[in-house]
Design a protein around this motif. Structure first.
Motif, PDB file in Angstrom:
ATOM      1  N   ALA A 163      19.805 -30.769 -51.368  1.00  0.00           N
ATOM      2  CA  ALA A 163      19.804 -31.980 -50.539  1.00  0.00           C
ATOM      3  C   ALA A 163      20.416 -31.700 -49.173  1.00  0.00           C
ATOM      4  O   ALA A 163      21.426 -30.998 -49.060  1.00  0.00           O
ATOM      5  CB  ALA A 163      20.569 -33.100 -51.236  1.00  0.00           C
ATOM      6  N   ALA A 164      19.807 -32.256 -48.143  1.00  0.00           N
ATOM      7  CA  ALA A 164      20.269 -32.027 -46.769  1.00  0.00           C
ATOM      8  C   ALA A 164      21.078 -33.209 -46.257  1.00  0.00           C
ATOM      9  O   ALA A 164      21.002 -34.320 -46.780  1.00  0.00           O
ATOM     10  CB  ALA A 164      19.071 -31.784 -45.861  1.00  0.00           C
TER      11      ALA A 164
ATOM     12  N   GLY B  95      19.813 -35.493 -35.469  1.00  0.00           N
ATOM     13  CA  GLY B  95      18.696 -35.033 -36.290  1.00  0.00           C
ATOM     14  C   GLY B  95      19.127 -34.742 -37.718  1.00  0.00           C
ATOM     15  O   GLY B  95      20.250 -34.302 -37.968  1.00  0.00           O
ATOM     16  N   GLY B  96      18.236 -35.003 -38.682  1.00  0.00           N
ATOM     17  CA  GLY B  96      18.523 -34.712 -40.082  1.00  0.00           C
ATOM     18  C   GLY B  96      18.363 -33.230 -40.394  1.00  0.00           C
ATOM     19  O   GLY B  96      17.610 -32.515 -39.733  1.00  0.00           O
TER      20      GLY B  96
ATOM     21  N   GLY C  43      17.044 -34.521 -44.885  1.00  0.00           N
ATOM     22  CA  GLY C  43      17.983 -35.374 -44.166  1.00  0.00           C
ATOM     23  C   GLY C  43      17.268 -36.333 -43.232  1.00  0.00           C
ATOM     24  O   GLY C  43      16.484 -35.910 -42.373  1.00  0.00           O
ATOM     25  N   ALA C  44      17.509 -37.615 -43.386  1.00  0.00           N
ATOM     26  CA  ALA C  44      16.919 -38.603 -42.477  1.00  0.00           C
ATOM     27  C   ALA C  44      17.575 -38.515 -41.106  1.00  0.00           C
ATOM     28  O   ALA C  44      18.762 -38.191 -40.979  1.00  0.00           O
ATOM     29  CB  ALA C  44      17.092 -40.009 -43.047  1.00  0.00           C
TER      30      ALA C  44
ATOM     31  N   GLY D 279      15.371 -37.119 -35.200  1.00  0.00           N
ATOM     32  CA  GLY D 279      14.264 -36.635 -36.023  1.00  0.00           C
ATOM     33  C   GLY D 279      14.732 -36.319 -37.432  1.00  0.00           C
ATOM     34  O   GLY D 279      15.899 -36.011 -37.658  1.00  0.00           O
ATOM     35  N   GLY D 280      13.833 -36.380 -38.396  1.00  0.00           N
ATOM     36  CA  GLY D 280      14.182 -36.108 -39.781  1.00  0.00           C
ATOM     37  C   GLY D 280      13.976 -34.662 -40.165  1.00  0.00           C
ATOM     38  O   GLY D 280      13.318 -33.891 -39.463  1.00  0.00           O
ATOM     39  N   GLY D 281      14.561 -34.287 -41.307  1.00  0.00           N
ATOM     40  CA  GLY D 281      14.356 -32.938 -41.837  1.00  0.00           C
ATOM     41  C   GLY D 281      13.054 -32.830 -42.597  1.00  0.00           C
ATOM     42  O   GLY D 281      12.906 -32.002 -43.487  1.00  0.00           O
ATOM     43  N   ALA D 282      12.116 -33.698 -42.314  1.00  0.00           N
ATOM     44  CA  ALA D 282      10.751 -33.697 -42.816  1.00  0.00           C
ATOM     45  C   ALA D 282       9.923 -34.394 -41.743  1.00  0.00           C
ATOM     46  O   ALA D 282      10.468 -35.132 -40.925  1.00  0.00           O
ATOM     47  CB  ALA D 282      10.660 -34.451 -44.145  1.00  0.00           C
TER      48      ALA D 282
END
Length: 420
Positions: A336-337, A359-360, A371-372, A379-382
């Motif tokens: 989990a980030a 940023g996540g 990470g949201a 920006g998100g980690g996706a």
């Protein structure tokens, strides 16, 4: 009750007319009221400023006297409300702002309206002046103008105003966000994941004449301005990391007058980058490394540190970048980030809007939780990884296998002032 004779004045008919006398009311006034022709008033502003409203529909020869009773008009002004008529030929209320000053006003005609007579001079009272300026995209919100700069420009002041109108501006200066860190680009639970980029520095000041809802990071009193051009710099977002090189770049500074907001920290190595807000630590690094925020330091602080790693075992999630009001989140078990730190919300633009979110972080392979991005454009980690344009949001870090992260969002400068 005392009497002061005021002599005669020339009217527009070209003849002299007796304008009578002022009868002074010796009971001091302590709050706003409407004056009656022929009367003089002692105005006590010890507790607060107030307005003396001149008579409506006056006739030539009407006369009103006003005196600063407690020598406090320099601190708590006495406003003379024109009530539809000109004063000294101007369609504006006037202000007594000199300690102990008195004025006697006589209504002459529809052009000049009320004129200052007797021993007092017209310079004893001042007309409110307001800031006049150009530059950027200009909108209005009630009595306030808002200049928004989403790219470099110049804020050109042609009238600096005065204290009775406006002579200071509110401002928000947000720098470009840092780029997120790239992932290693391989489908391997031990692969490196990218930390979230830090938000661009956030600085705000609210002028004392302003009425919008500011963020908790507001510096009171805003900035005084003078007649000149103020170059505006709007910082760009930092570039994103890839699978090689994995480092995300810092954002660039935004500048207005004496206010400089530092670019958000990227992800330069095993620690997060320093800046307005710090970048998050990438996965597969040692615990405890941190990207410092509020660098260089200012007060109120312009940002927060990036997140650290609390889990350093495979699969590796990365930490989030710092935001204007919160530090970046730490990673967790199972890959989990960390989330990006939240930004700051202000109504300086006329409606509540969040800026400068972190940023996540990128999640570890096979990935459980990316990470949201923080509120305010992080920006998100996706996907979508990029920080939002003109928010100063940090770019999202990449998971291990995608490799490419998000770039930081560009900054913004907003200037606001009372114009009428």
């Amino acid at each position: 009750m005392g009497v002061v004779s005021c002599g005669t004045t020339m009217l527009d008919q070209g003849v002299f007319e007796n304008i009578g006398a002022v009868t002074w009311d010796t009971t001091a006034k302590t709050s706003g009221f409407t004056a009656v022709s022929g009367n003089g008033y002692f105005c006590n502003t010890t507790s607060s400023a107030f307005t003396v409203t001149l008579p409506s529909s006056p006739s030539a020869g009407d006369i009103v006297g006003i005196k600063d009773y407690a020598n406090t008009a320099d601190t708590n002004n006495i406003t003379i409300g024109r009530n539809g008529s000109n004063i000294q030929g101007q369609a504006a209320d006037f202000v007594i702002n000199t300690e102990g000053r008195s004025v006697v006003l006589v209504y002459v005609d529809g052009t000049q309206g009320w004129k200052v007579t007797s021993s007092s001079q017209a310079t004893d009272i001042v007309s409110p002046q307001f800031i006049t300026a150009t530059g950027g995209t200009v909108t209005c919100c009630g009595d306030f103008k808002i200049h928004t700069f989403t790219s470099p420009g110049t804020f050109c002041v042609s009238n600096a105003g005065n204290a009775e109108g406006s002579n200071s501006v509110s401002y928000m200066v947000v720098a470009g966000g840092g780029g997120g860190g790239g992932g290693e680009g391989v489908a391997d639970p031990t692969a490196v994941t990218g930390g979230g980029g830090g938000a661009g520095g956030y600085r705000e000041g609210k002028a004392s004449t302003d009425c919008y809802t500011a963020s908790p990071l507001n510096a009171p009193d805003g900035l005084p301005v003078s007649v000149q051009g103020y170059p505006i710099t709007v910082g760009g977002g930092g570039s994103a990391g890839t699978s090689s090189p994995r480092e995300g770049a810092n954002g660039s500074a935004s500048i207005f007058s004496s206010i400089t907001s530092a670019g958000g920290g990227g992800t330069p190595g095993i620690t997060g980058g320093t800046g307005g807000s710090g970048g998050g630590v990438r996965g597969a690094c040692s615990a405890g490394n941190v990207g410092a925020g509020n660098t260089p330091p200012v007060s109120p602080p312009q940002g927060n540190p990036g997140g650290i790693l609390t889990v350093t075992s495979s699969p590796y999630g990365a930490a989030g970048g710092g935001g204007a009001t919160a530090a970046g989140g730490t990673n967790g078990p199972g890959g989990a980030a960390g989330t990006g730190g939240n930004g700051a919300t202000t109504s300086i633009s006329g409606s509540p809007t969040a800026y400068a979110g972190g940023g996540g972080g990128g999640d570890g392979f096979p990935g459980t939780t990316s990470g949201a991005g923080g509120t305010g454009g992080g920006g998100g980690g996706a996907p979508p990884y990029n920080g939002s344009t003109n928010t100063g949001g940090g770019g999202g870090g990449a998971p291990a296998s995608p490799g490419t992260a998000g770039s930081g969002g560009s900054g913004i400068v907003i200037i606001r002032y009372k114009f009428q």
